[in-house]
Structure formats: structure tokens, C-alpha cells
Design a protein around this motif. Structure first.
Motif, mmCIF file in Angstrom:
data_model
loop_
_atom_site.group_PDB
_atom_site.id
_atom_site.type_symbol
_atom_site.label_atom_id
_atom_site.label_comp_id
_atom_site.label_asym_id
_atom_site.label_seq_id
_atom_site.Cartn_x
_atom_site.Cartn_y
_atom_site.Cartn_z
ATOM 1 N N LEU A 215 0.810 -1.201 -0.162
ATOM 2 C CA LEU A 215 0.221 -0.065 -0.065
ATOM 3 C C LEU A 215 0.699 1.172 0.056
ATOM 4 C CD1 LEU A 215 -2.464 -1.334 2.690
ATOM 5 C CD2 LEU A 215 -2.835 -1.182 -0.011
ATOM 6 N N PRO A 216 0.668 2.062 -0.926
ATOM 7 C CA PRO A 216 1.375 3.296 -1.013
ATOM 8 C C PRO A 216 1.458 4.431 0.206
ATOM 9 C CG PRO A 216 -0.462 3.468 -2.395
ATOM 10 C CD PRO A 216 -0.570 2.170 -1.918
ATOM 11 N N LEU A 217 2.453 4.917 0.579
ATOM 12 C CA LEU A 217 2.401 5.784 1.579
ATOM 13 C C LEU A 217 1.614 6.868 1.212
ATOM 14 C CD1 LEU A 217 6.160 5.722 2.775
ATOM 15 C CD2 LEU A 217 4.187 4.664 3.952
ATOM 16 N N SER A 218 1.474 7.484 0.188
ATOM 17 C CA SER A 218 0.565 8.736 -0.138
ATOM 18 C C SER A 218 -0.713 8.461 0.009
ATOM 19 C CB SER A 218 0.918 8.917 -1.856
ATOM 20 O OG SER A 218 0.794 7.920 -2.583
ATOM 21 N N GLU A 219 -1.215 7.464 0.039
ATOM 22 C CA GLU A 219 -2.754 6.946 0.244
ATOM 23 C C GLU A 219 -2.864 6.325 1.513
ATOM 24 O OE1 GLU A 219 -5.151 7.623 -1.269
ATOM 25 O OE2 GLU A 219 -4.544 7.842 -3.341
ATOM 26 N N ASN A 220 -1.822 5.788 1.915
ATOM 27 C CA ASN A 220 -2.051 5.062 3.467
ATOM 28 C C ASN A 220 -0.618 5.226 4.173
ATOM 29 O OD1 ASN A 220 -3.193 2.954 5.259
ATOM 30 N ND2 ASN A 220 -1.569 1.826 4.666
ATOM 31 N N PRO A 221 -0.376 6.509 4.754
ATOM 32 C CA PRO A 221 0.617 6.693 5.578
ATOM 33 C C PRO A 221 0.433 5.672 6.860
ATOM 34 C CG PRO A 221 -0.259 8.873 5.098
ATOM 35 C CD PRO A 221 -1.351 7.744 4.618
ATOM 36 N N THR A 222 1.673 5.323 7.386
ATOM 37 C CA THR A 222 1.642 4.144 8.411
ATOM 38 C C THR A 222 1.606 4.804 9.826
ATOM 39 O OG1 THR A 222 3.879 3.911 8.074
ATOM 40 C CG2 THR A 222 2.380 2.570 6.890
ATOM 41 N N ALA A 223 1.637 3.868 10.730
ATOM 42 C CA ALA A 223 1.757 4.270 12.126
ATOM 43 C C ALA A 223 3.184 4.852 12.408
ATOM 44 C CB ALA A 223 1.676 2.978 13.005
ATOM 45 N N ALA A 224 3.330 6.139 13.268
ATOM 46 C CA ALA A 224 4.582 6.593 13.258
ATOM 47 C C ALA A 224 5.586 5.806 13.590
ATOM 48 C CB ALA A 224 4.362 7.887 14.323
ATOM 49 N N ALA A 225 6.894 5.669 13.102
ATOM 50 C CA ALA A 225 7.793 4.806 13.034
ATOM 51 C C ALA A 225 7.595 3.440 12.842
ATOM 52 C CB ALA A 225 8.115 5.099 14.749
ATOM 53 N N GLN A 226 6.651 2.948 12.100
ATOM 54 C CA GLN A 226 6.516 1.632 11.505
ATOM 55 C C GLN A 226 7.789 1.330 10.926
ATOM 56 O OE1 GLN A 226 2.646 0.148 10.633
ATOM 57 N NE2 GLN A 226 3.312 -0.410 8.712
ATOM 58 N N GLY A 227 8.262 0.089 11.387
ATOM 59 C CA GLY A 227 9.356 -0.481 10.444
ATOM 60 C C GLY A 227 10.747 -0.345 11.067
#
Length: 336
Positions: A215-227
Motif C-alpha cells: 500500500l502506497p504511503l501517499s494513500e496510506n501513511p503508516t503508524a508513526a515509526a513503523q518498520g
């Protein structure tokens, strides 16, 4: 030198602790440092009934290790950065992190359920994240071939480690898909330790039964600090700081701290419908809905200046954004 490292006892948590120990031994030499691992369950591992955003305690995956640091049972604790509360502790600090893994989310959809989805006009997806609920519903209606704008998308709560959630998806006749952190799946599949062979085989077989989408970050930014992995120590342990300086990735550290700072402006917490992702210190993606009803939808280039905003088309065509090659895929999703 002997270093005691603590973490949760799930496959992924153990693996993350191993990577930290491995990085330390690589820098210091395996003959000069002994790494001892201590694994145990956290409150979040024991309570698999309540969604995280309904649990009143902060740090449900991290708080149980705080006392271990204070009493000296362990010298450092390895956490997933995204599990940490935004408020720090007076006696400890997150001093270092390793280079970040892929921070994006991964959507899995069972191949043999697409016909059912088309027939019923509804797709049901496992996820316990309000952020994913809010940001993914309109996006998935545009991109899943079996789904259209008039279809219903239902998100169902799910708890457990990565293999447990995948197994629940496979065993459910009612649920069609699952959203996971891609970094978690990547780490498990790439592990070299024999103890992870069985979970790797399970995941490989399960993935053969899935269609998947990163899922692209532009549409679905993730939880802060994920990964990203966080290494917590007592503030007084200057001996450990000199060791962790050798493995700390300052670029990752800078990104995750900024993401957490941005989320903290809106309150933070697992209940938030907000995704925030910084990509390679160059692009900011912020999307969601605040507790006060403010809609967030921002894609921002940090290269020319901190105030330059780009449209999606400009972002993709930007010379500074050529991190990926994009290629259209023609796929028939009508069959199994």
C-alpha cells in the motif's frame, strides 16, 4: 563484555532482538562481547481479546520491560518503535535504532474469495487499526479489481502475532483479507536462524493462496515509526551509549522522532485515525482524521523547502522521487 537484551517472546520480537545483538557483535567482534537474550510476554501479548485502541494502558507491549531495566535484569530492551508511548520515562531513554525496514503496509486478499466478494458486494478485512479503517476504505474501492465504489468495506478486529493473524485469515470463511506491516513479514521471511524455519514455511504457503498489494504511503501513511527498532537503556548507562553509537542509524532516528512529534501534536495513541510517514528524509505523508474532526491530507516535499507541497502527479514525476520504477501489470482477477 556481557550485554543482556530483553524483548517480547514472539517470533518477530525475538528476531528483532537478534538483529540488534548481531549488529553489536559485528561492530565489537563476537569474541569480545557475550549477548544474552531474555524473552517474556507483555500485557499486549496476554490480552488478545480487546482491540489495542480500547485498552486503557499505555505501552501495552513495552511497559512490562521498564522494571527489568530499573532492576538491572537486562541492560537494554528492543522494541518496535511504533509500540512505544509518545511520553518517555524519566529514568530511561530510547538511545539508538537500526536502519529502518520497509515502512509500508501490506494487504493480503485470499484468491478464492474474490468471486464471493463480487457476488456479495462486500469485502471484509482483518485489521485492528482505526488509522487503516479511515484511510484505506476510499482507497481500496478504487484499486481492488473485485471492488467498486458502491461496495461495502468492513474492517474486523484481529489480535495476535503475524502467524496467528495469517492463520485466522486462512481459517475464516467470513473474512477476505488482512492488513499487516510489511516490515514484519519481510523480517520473518528473511531470517537465517533455523528456529524460524517452520514459520517461514507456513508464511510461504499462505502467501501462495493470496493476492497481495503493497500500500502506497501517499494513500496510506503508516503508524508513526513503523518498520523501525528502538533500543531502550537507562540514561545513566554511558558504557552502553558508546556501544550503541556504533550501530545507531541517525537518519532513521531523525525520521521516527519527527513522525512521533507530528503525531503527538494530535494526541498520539492507538485510537488515532492518523498516519504519518517520512520517506528517506525527503517526503512527508500525513493523512487521517483528528479527534476534533480535522481532516488531514498532506503530501509534502522536504527537498526544496519545508513548505513546498506537490500534487500526486508532480510527486510521481519529480526527478527527486525516482526511487522506484513503476510498471503497469495486466492481471485477470476473475478466476481463482
Amino acid at each position: 563484555m556481557r550485554i543482556n537484551i530483553g524483548s517480547r517472546k514472539s517470533d518477530l520480537a525475538r528476531l528483532q532482538a537478534y538483529r540488534v545483538g548481531e549488529a553489536i557483535q559485528k561492530k565489537l567482534g563476537s569474541g569480545s562481547v557475550e549477548i544474552i537474550f531474555h524473552f517474556k510476554e507483555s500485557l499486549g501479548d496476554k490480552n488478545l481479546t480487546d482491540p489495542l485502541w480500547k485498552m486503557p494502558e499505555k505501552g501495552v507491549f513495552t511497559e512490562d520491560f521498564y522494571q527489568d531495566l530499573l532492576t538491572g535484569q537486562v541492560d537494554m530492551v528492543v522494541h518496535s518503535w511504533k509500540d512505544l508511548p509518545t511520553e518517555g520515562k524519566p529514568e530511561t531513554e530510547i538511545y539508538a535504532t537500526l536502519p529502518r525496514a520497509d515502512q509500508r503496509d501490506l494487504l493480503l486478499v485470499k484468491k478464492n474469495h474474490l468471486h464471493k466478494v463480487q457476488q456479495q458486494g462486500c469485502i471484509k478485512i482483518f485489521s485492528s487499526s482505526p488509522r487503516r479503517f479511515y484511510n484505506l476504505e476510499p482507497f481500496l474501492k478504487k484499486v481492488i479489481p473485485a471492488v467498486n465504489a458502491s461496495m461495502d468495506i468492513h474492517f474486523e478486529n484481529v489480535r495476535g502475532n503475524i502467524p496467528t493473524r495469517v492463520r485466522k485469515l486462512l481459517e475464516s470463511d467470513d473474512i477476505d483479507g488482512l492488513v499487516l506491516a510489511k516490515a514484519a513479514v519481510d523480517r520473518l521471511l528473511q531470517a537465517s536462524e533455523p528456529e524460524f524455519a517452520s514459520v517461514q514455511e507456513f508464511l510461504r504457503q499462505a502467501l501462495q493462496k493470496m493476492h497481495w498489494m503493497v500500500l502506497p504511503l501517499s494513500e496510506n501513511p503508516t503508524a508513526a515509526a513503523q518498520g523501525a527498532l528502538a533500543i531502550e537503556i537507562l540514561k545513566t548507562r554511558t558504557d552502553l551509549k558508546s556501544v550503541l553509537d556504533l550501530i545507531n542509524d541517525s537518519s532513521t532516528q531523525q525520521d521516527v522522532l519527527q513522525e512521533r512529534k507530528i503525531l503527538g501534536q494530535y494526541g498520539g495513541g492507538c485510537h488515532q485515525k492518523i498516519g504519518v510517514s517520512l520517506f528517506k528524509n525527503q517526503f512527508l505523508f500525513l493523512k487521517g482524521l483528528t479527534d476534533h474532526g480535522q481532516v488531514l491530507n498532506q503530501t509534502q516535499s522536504l527537498l526544496p523547502s519545508a513548505t513546498t507541497k506537490l500534487s500526486e502527479a508532480e510527486l510521481i514525476s519529480s526527478q527527486s522521487f525516482q526511487f522506484f520504477k513503476r510498471q503497469e501489470m495486466v492481471t485477470d482477477f476473475t478466476g481463482a
